[in-house]
Design an enzyme around this catalytic site. Structure first.
Site, PDB file in Angstrom:
ATOM      1  CG  HIS A 295      -4.124   1.008   4.223  1.00  0.00           C
ATOM      2  ND1 HIS A 295      -3.471   0.191   3.591  1.00  0.00           N
ATOM      3  CD2 HIS A 295      -5.380   1.430   3.543  1.00  0.00           C
ATOM      4  CE1 HIS A 295      -3.991   0.066   2.110  1.00  0.00           C
ATOM      5  NE2 HIS A 295      -5.277   0.866   2.254  1.00  0.00           N
TER       6      HIS A 295
ATOM      7  CB  CYS B  27      -0.870  -0.165   1.081  1.00  0.00           C
ATOM      8  SG  CYS B  27      -0.115  -0.103   2.707  1.00  0.00           S
TER       9      CYS B  27
ATOM     10  CG  ASN C 298      -7.916   1.442  -0.402  1.00  0.00           C
ATOM     11  OD1 ASN C 298      -6.689   1.556  -0.144  1.00  0.00           O
ATOM     12  ND2 ASN C 298      -8.834   0.814   0.264  1.00  0.00           N
TER      13      ASN C 298
END
EC number: 3.4.22.-
Length: 373
Positions: free
Chosen positions: A307, A164, A334
């Site tokens: 994240h 990520c 995302n």
């Protein structure tokens, strides 16, 4: 007021558990039934059949297969537990919609291990990190979205790889490159996964390490030292690490000129977003495993980030929890594909309380134009 509402929701959660026979019809999202309002803590035969039906729909929609019957039965048990968890999340995050996602057959521990990859433990900024200057905030717009300006590439998918951090860093650099050149180019996350092993020398276990995690500022430092990034099409994403670095300097298309850390003040975050492009940020993703849409504004959320995501905009009036006045929110890109959330995006409320830790680790990057040789 928030504390009163919070305790009301806790009471509602307990009451819902005691009213196990109450069943409310599910919601439909993109043609897929959201069963969160049909699930209760104690199962009877009808509820078990509903869970089996929704598990069948889940497997079909997300093309899930399991190697053995034992694994299938285990995943069904996890799925039922996540339905109950989604129902609890709905009560504690009423301005969002929670339910079945592609992660509904994973335990929270599996979800964190496979899809979160921010190396946050013991994080502190290096002493030589540049701090973004304070910007004026009196003329900030009430709404802003870099997607409308053409500065954001389509939603990508990191797969079962804790990369990520690379998608967050690349997204910020894609936006910065657009501001510098007026050209939107999809850059290579796999280059960072394979080639970036940048470390903060002041911290143990702080090195970027592919699918095992990393930090966005380390990635910017790598890009500075390497000279830049290749296009995604020249260095495509595989979602695997421990492979040889295939970086080709002759194919650099975007380079970092500098990067800096933004103040945790939300007006400063908004001002830097508007002036400098999409921002690399970190967030706690505990509510994202069951998130389907709406503005997430949970009454309890850890500020410990796990994240990396991309902040692309903000809105002025996206939700009204418990009949309160509508509140502003952030728009976050995302890296779990377009089938997750709102076509790959997450909305979270703005405010002075550093919701889910999103104000703590915010970075802006500037790019220079580099033409391929």
């Amino acid at each position: 007021m928030d504390r009163v509402v919070f305790f009301f929701l806790i009471a509602a959660t307990l009451l819902a558990g005691s009213l196990g026979s109450t069943v409310i019809s599910g919601e439909v999202t993109d043609g897929f039934v959201n069963p969160i309002r049909q699930v209760v803590p104690e199962e009877n035969d009808e509820q078990l059949l509903n869970a089996e039906h929704h598990f069948t729909l889940f497997k079909s929609k997300y093309e899930k297969t399991y190697a053995t019957q034992v694994e299938h039965d285990h995943r069904f048990r996890v799925f039922k537990a996540n339905l109950r968890r989604a129902r609890r999340n709905q009560l504690l995050d009423p301005s969002a919609v929670h339910g079945v996602t592609q992660f509904s057959d994973l335990t929270p521990k599996e979800f964190r291990r496979k899809f979160l990859g921010l190396k946050r433990r013991g994080f502190r900024l290096p002493t030589d990190t540049q701090t973004a200057p304070i910007l004026p905030t009196s003329d900030l717009p009430t709404e802003f979205d870099w997607r409308e300006q053409g500065a954001v590439t389509p939603v990508k998918n990191q797969g079962m790889c804790g990369s990520c951090w690379s998608f967050s860093a690349i997204g910020a650099l894609e936006g910065a490159h657009f501001l510098a050149t007026k050209e939107l180019v999809s850059l290579s996350e796999q280059q960072l996964v394979d080639c970036d092993h940048e470390c903060d020398p002041a911290q143990a276990n702080s090195c970027d390490s592919g699918c095992s995690g990393g930090l966005m500022n380390n990635a910017f430092e790598y890009a500075l030292k390497a000279g830049g990034l290749m296009k995604e099409e020249d260095y495509p994403y595989t979602g695997r690490d421990h492979t040889a670095c295939k970086f080709d300097k002759s194919k650099i298309v975007a380079s970092v000129s500098n990067f800096s850390v933004v103040s945790s003040d939300e007006d400063q975050i908004a001002a830097n977003l508007v002036q400098h492009g999409p921002l690399a940020i970190a967030i706690n993703a505990m509510w994202m495993q069951t998130y389907i849409g709406g503005v997430s504004c949970p009454y309890v959320c850890s500020k410990s980030q796990d994240h990396g995501v991309l902040l692309v905009g903000f809105g002025s009036s996206g939700y009204a929890p418990i009949r309160l006045k509508e509140k502003p929110y952030w728009i976050i890109k995302n890296s779990w594909g377009a089938m997750w959330g709102e076509h790959g995006y997450y909305k979270i409320c703005r405010g002075p309380h550093n919701m889910c830790g999103m104000d703590t680790m915010v970075s802006t990057v500037a790019a220079v134009h580099t033409s391929p040789k």
